[in-house]
Structure formats: C-alpha cells, structure tokens
Design a protein around this motif. Sequence first.
Motif, PDB file in Angstrom:
ATOM      1  N   SER A 104       0.947  -1.267   0.053  1.00 60.46           N
ATOM      2  CA  SER A 104       0.085   0.004   0.082  1.00 60.46           C
ATOM      3  C   SER A 104       0.680   1.096  -0.075  1.00 60.46           C
ATOM      4  N   ALA A 105       0.324   2.225  -0.665  1.00 57.98           N
ATOM      5  CA  ALA A 105       1.343   3.564  -0.886  1.00 57.98           C
ATOM      6  C   ALA A 105       1.457   4.097   0.316  1.00 57.98           C
ATOM      7  N   ASP A 106       0.474   3.931   1.451  1.00 61.36           N
ATOM      8  CA  ASP A 106       0.537   4.812   2.783  1.00 61.36           C
ATOM      9  C   ASP A 106       1.047   3.663   3.722  1.00 61.36           C
ATOM     10  N   LEU A 107       1.386   2.320   3.299  1.00 62.69           N
ATOM     11  CA  LEU A 107       1.741   1.250   4.196  1.00 62.69           C
ATOM     12  C   LEU A 107       0.933   0.727   5.295  1.00 62.69           C
ATOM     13  N   GLY A 108      -0.453   1.099   4.944  1.00 65.98           N
ATOM     14  CA  GLY A 108      -1.285   0.894   5.645  1.00 65.98           C
ATOM     15  C   GLY A 108      -1.532   1.648   6.951  1.00 65.98           C
ATOM     16  N   LEU A 109      -0.703   2.757   6.871  1.00 67.81           N
ATOM     17  CA  LEU A 109      -0.894   3.747   8.336  1.00 67.81           C
ATOM     18  C   LEU A 109      -2.097   5.009   8.069  1.00 67.81           C
ATOM     19  N   GLY A 110      -2.742   4.884   6.955  1.00 66.00           N
ATOM     20  CA  GLY A 110      -3.797   5.986   6.750  1.00 66.00           C
ATOM     21  C   GLY A 110      -2.947   7.302   6.819  1.00 66.00           C
ATOM     22  N   VAL A 113      11.429   8.015   8.242  1.00 67.11           N
ATOM     23  CA  VAL A 113      11.341   6.474   8.215  1.00 67.11           C
ATOM     24  C   VAL A 113      12.624   5.781   8.187  1.00 67.11           C
ATOM     25  N   VAL A 114      12.865   4.738   9.054  1.00 63.55           N
ATOM     26  CA  VAL A 114      14.009   4.046   9.072  1.00 63.55           C
ATOM     27  C   VAL A 114      13.737   2.565   8.780  1.00 63.55           C
ATOM     28  N   VAL A 115      14.276   2.305   7.939  1.00 64.70           N
ATOM     29  CA  VAL A 115      14.286   0.868   7.568  1.00 64.70           C
ATOM     30  C   VAL A 115      15.407  -0.198   7.910  1.00 64.70           C
ATOM     31  N   LEU A 116      14.998  -1.162   8.717  1.00 66.69           N
ATOM     32  CA  LEU A 116      15.975  -1.998   9.272  1.00 66.69           C
ATOM     33  C   LEU A 116      16.146  -3.225   8.705  1.00 66.69           C
ATOM     34  N   TYR A 117      15.673  -3.604   7.480  1.00 67.24           N
ATOM     35  CA  TYR A 117      15.834  -4.826   6.819  1.00 67.24           C
ATOM     36  C   TYR A 117      15.974  -4.424   5.245  1.00 67.24           C
ATOM     37  N   ALA A 137       9.446   0.231  -0.584  1.00 64.86           N
ATOM     38  CA  ALA A 137       8.152   0.888  -0.027  1.00 64.86           C
ATOM     39  C   ALA A 137       8.341   1.852   0.959  1.00 64.86           C
ATOM     40  N   GLY A 138       9.380   1.776   1.960  1.00 64.26           N
ATOM     41  CA  GLY A 138       9.858   2.907   2.915  1.00 64.26           C
ATOM     42  C   GLY A 138      10.097   4.262   2.107  1.00 64.26           C
ATOM     43  N   LEU A 139      10.992   4.074   1.211  1.00 65.42           N
ATOM     44  CA  LEU A 139      11.447   5.149   0.693  1.00 65.42           C
ATOM     45  C   LEU A 139      10.430   5.977  -0.424  1.00 65.42           C
ATOM     46  N   ARG A 140       9.517   5.197  -0.894  1.00 67.29           N
ATOM     47  CA  ARG A 140       8.478   5.906  -1.839  1.00 67.29           C
ATOM     48  C   ARG A 140       7.469   6.475  -0.565  1.00 67.29           C
ATOM     49  N   PHE A 141       7.394   5.964   0.386  1.00 65.04           N
ATOM     50  CA  PHE A 141       6.479   6.646   1.436  1.00 65.04           C
ATOM     51  C   PHE A 141       6.991   7.876   1.972  1.00 65.04           C
ATOM     52  N   ALA A 142       8.282   7.896   2.511  1.00 65.48           N
ATOM     53  CA  ALA A 142       9.006   8.803   3.049  1.00 65.48           C
ATOM     54  C   ALA A 142       8.810   9.906   1.969  1.00 65.48           C
ATOM     55  N   SER A 197       6.841  10.577  -0.432  1.00 59.09           N
ATOM     56  CA  SER A 197       5.596  11.243  -0.603  1.00 59.09           C
ATOM     57  C   SER A 197       5.099  12.004   0.608  1.00 59.09           C
ATOM     58  N   ARG A 198       5.671  11.648   1.753  1.00 66.38           N
ATOM     59  CA  ARG A 198       5.231  12.524   2.902  1.00 66.38           C
ATOM     60  C   ARG A 198       6.514  13.723   3.166  1.00 66.38           C
ATOM     61  N   GLY A 199       7.395  13.652   2.353  1.00 63.01           N
ATOM     62  CA  GLY A 199       8.582  14.771   2.673  1.00 63.01           C
ATOM     63  C   GLY A 199       9.103  14.514   3.976  1.00 63.01           C
ATOM     64  N   VAL A 200       9.442  13.261   4.431  1.00 66.85           N
ATOM     65  CA  VAL A 200      10.283  12.939   5.547  1.00 66.85           C
ATOM     66  C   VAL A 200      11.493  12.278   5.336  1.00 66.85           C
ATOM     67  N   PRO A 201      12.475  12.386   6.103  1.00 65.14           N
ATOM     68  CA  PRO A 201      13.836  11.794   5.909  1.00 65.14           C
ATOM     69  C   PRO A 201      13.587  10.387   5.804  1.00 65.14           C
ATOM     70  N   HIS A 202      14.690   9.621   5.398  1.00 64.12           N
ATOM     71  CA  HIS A 202      14.637   8.320   5.122  1.00 64.12           C
ATOM     72  C   HIS A 202      16.182   7.577   5.386  1.00 64.12           C
ATOM     73  N   LEU A 203      16.092   6.746   6.235  1.00 65.64           N
ATOM     74  CA  LEU A 203      17.287   6.156   6.467  1.00 65.64           C
ATOM     75  C   LEU A 203      17.338   4.663   6.271  1.00 65.64           C
ATOM     76  N   SER A 204      17.892   4.072   5.276  1.00 67.70           N
ATOM     77  CA  SER A 204      18.172   2.470   5.249  1.00 67.70           C
ATOM     78  C   SER A 204      19.499   2.003   5.514  1.00 67.70           C
ATOM     79  N   ILE A 205      19.477   0.684   6.253  1.00 66.90           N
ATOM     80  CA  ILE A 205      20.950   0.230   6.422  1.00 66.90           C
ATOM     81  C   ILE A 205      21.319  -1.076   5.922  1.00 66.90           C
ATOM     82  N   SER A 206      20.246  -1.595   5.265  1.00 61.64           N
ATOM     83  CA  SER A 206      20.690  -3.039   4.880  1.00 61.64           C
ATOM     84  C   SER A 206      20.886  -3.337   3.197  1.00 61.64           C
ATOM     85  N   SER A 207      20.776  -2.295   2.459  1.00 57.42           N
ATOM     86  CA  SER A 207      21.385  -2.524   1.062  1.00 57.42           C
ATOM     87  C   SER A 207      22.810  -3.039   0.858  1.00 57.42           C
ATOM     88  N   GLY A 208      22.922  -3.847  -0.407  1.00 59.29           N
ATOM     89  CA  GLY A 208      24.284  -4.008  -0.629  1.00 59.29           C
ATOM     90  C   GLY A 208      24.975  -2.728  -1.466  1.00 59.29           C
TER      91      GLY A 208
END
Length: 335
Positions: free
Chosen positions: A61-67, A74-78, A84-89, A91-102
Amino acid sequence: MSFDPILLMGGSGAIGRQAARAIQTIYPDVPLLIGGRDLSKAQNAAAEMGHAQGVALDTASADLGLGEQNVSAVVVLYKDHSLAGLRFAQSRGVPHLSISSGIFEIAPEIARFMHAPTASAIVLGYEWLVGATTVPALQLVKSFSQVDEIRIGALVDEEDTGGPAVAADFEHLNHLLPAALTLRDGIWLWREGDDAKTIFSALDGTEINAAGFSSIDVTGLAAATGARSVQFNLGQGVSSSRRKGGALSTEILLDISGLDNAGQALHTRHAVVHPGGAAPLTGMGIALILERLLGLDGKPPVAPGLYFPYQILDASHYLAHLAQEGGEVLDLASS
C-alpha cells in the motif's frame, strides 16, 4: 518542541530494539512507531520499549497501511526490496534512512532521489555499523597531508548474533555478491577467489582469516580522502575481549598510510571497539543520524539531499557518545 513518531520498519527485531533504546536514551520524549508484518510482535516490542506504538505495515500500500498517521522519519532496518519505505518517505516529505542494502543495490534508491531530489533527505546507511568505520577514519586522516591507502578489518565475534533479519540480510549479500569492490592503485576492481582472501591482526595481535567485503565505506572514504587504495575485509571469530576471558565485543581495525604534514611517510593503526558488540553500535549510529535529520538537538534539520552517514554525523559528538557507551578508538601504533 513536539515531533511526530519516528517509524522503525522492522523495529521489533534485534537491531530495531537497539535503535529504539539508543533513541530513547538520548530523546525519551520522541515517540516511536514499531512497524512490522506481525502486529502482535510489533505491539509486544512497543510495550517493552514504552512511548512507542506497534503497527502492522502493508508494504503493498502507498501509505503502508498507516492511513493519515503522520511520521517524522522512516528508518528501514531490513532489506526493503520494493522500496516501499522510501516511496512513502518521499511522498510525505520526511527523511529516510535504510541500513541493509548492498553496494550493488543502490541504483533504485539513487534513481528515486534523482527524480525527486528536493522531496526529503535520504541517507545511504549501509556503511559498516552505520558510520562506525568512516567517522573515526575521517578524524584520523586529519593528521595526514596525503592519504595513500586505507585498509579496514572488521572482526565480528562468532557469538555476536544480530537476530534472524540480520542473518537474512548477510545471506542475501553473500549469495549475490561474493566479490569485493576495492580501490587498488587508483583502479576500481572486484576482488574474488584467492584475491579476496586475506589475514589481518585483531586488537590483541591474533591473526584473523578474512575475506573482502563490498562495503559502501570503501567508496565514501575513497571520495572523501583521495586515497588511491581502499579495501574492506571482514572476519569472524573470537573477539580480543572474549579471548581474554571477558564478554564479546566488536572490533574495527583501521590501517592508514600516506604522508604527514611535513611530507614524511606516516602509517597509523587504530581500533574502534564497542564492548556490546555490533548491534548497540549500529543503534547508536541510527539514533545520532535521526538526531540530525530531524533537528532533535535544536539545530536546523538536514536539508533534502542524498547523504552518506558521515556527511551528517558530527565526529566529536559521535565519538563522545561512543565513549559514553564504553567504546573507544585505540591508538595501536602508540600502544
């Protein structure tokens, strides 16, 4: 000042709990959303943390089910294969941090940034333990007028498990990318086979069998220092502290060669050590990045852009927190 909750995607796992603990230690009044596929597990984790709420996430879901639920970051820990987390962040204009990509998987995230560069701050948090190598290294190179080579050896204690999500991420990386991106004499190459095998000395001098690892630290340090050779090697075994009969720890060995400010040859060797292992050091890095992304420290929040962790972390502040947690940067050449 009040803040909307920080969303921790995968926050009920081992690293998520460490990140939440680190955030709440510094900023206990900042609310958290502990997001996951299993609502019961997320709610149980949130109840343990306090000032947190467990939520079920729908990554389709575009809103991650959060309505209409607002979040401040948004912090993505996997490994978020769908972004999905990046697209959501964005769309809301908020910072995004992810730690698990190669390092070989960042093209989709960079493409999202290039198409919306002013939407929000995006941090490529795939540096080893989220800044634990680069921040100290960039402080250490200040004693050099020219950096020629940086060799990194990370020792993970064989008893230092980060939970099933961490294990799955490493299995994913090792399966898809056995070769190690390395800068050697100014040329980017992929070390594989026997060329990727190496040995480095642990903090106590014990030789550790290791293999090249494609950490994004290599690219960041090469760009920041101008070094012609940078490599990252990863070994697993018994940490020096446990070999002495104590508890496990995590070790990062930093060998830097070049010229000092007088133009003379200089080689330094340091170790970054945390007595709690890899997870709390990762959690600390996440908390300090969020501090800057949101301006929790009262300073202006980080502007929209694409960042390495070391570009937004204040080194003296980071090292002070490391010391507070019992960690340190040891000068092995002097000792």
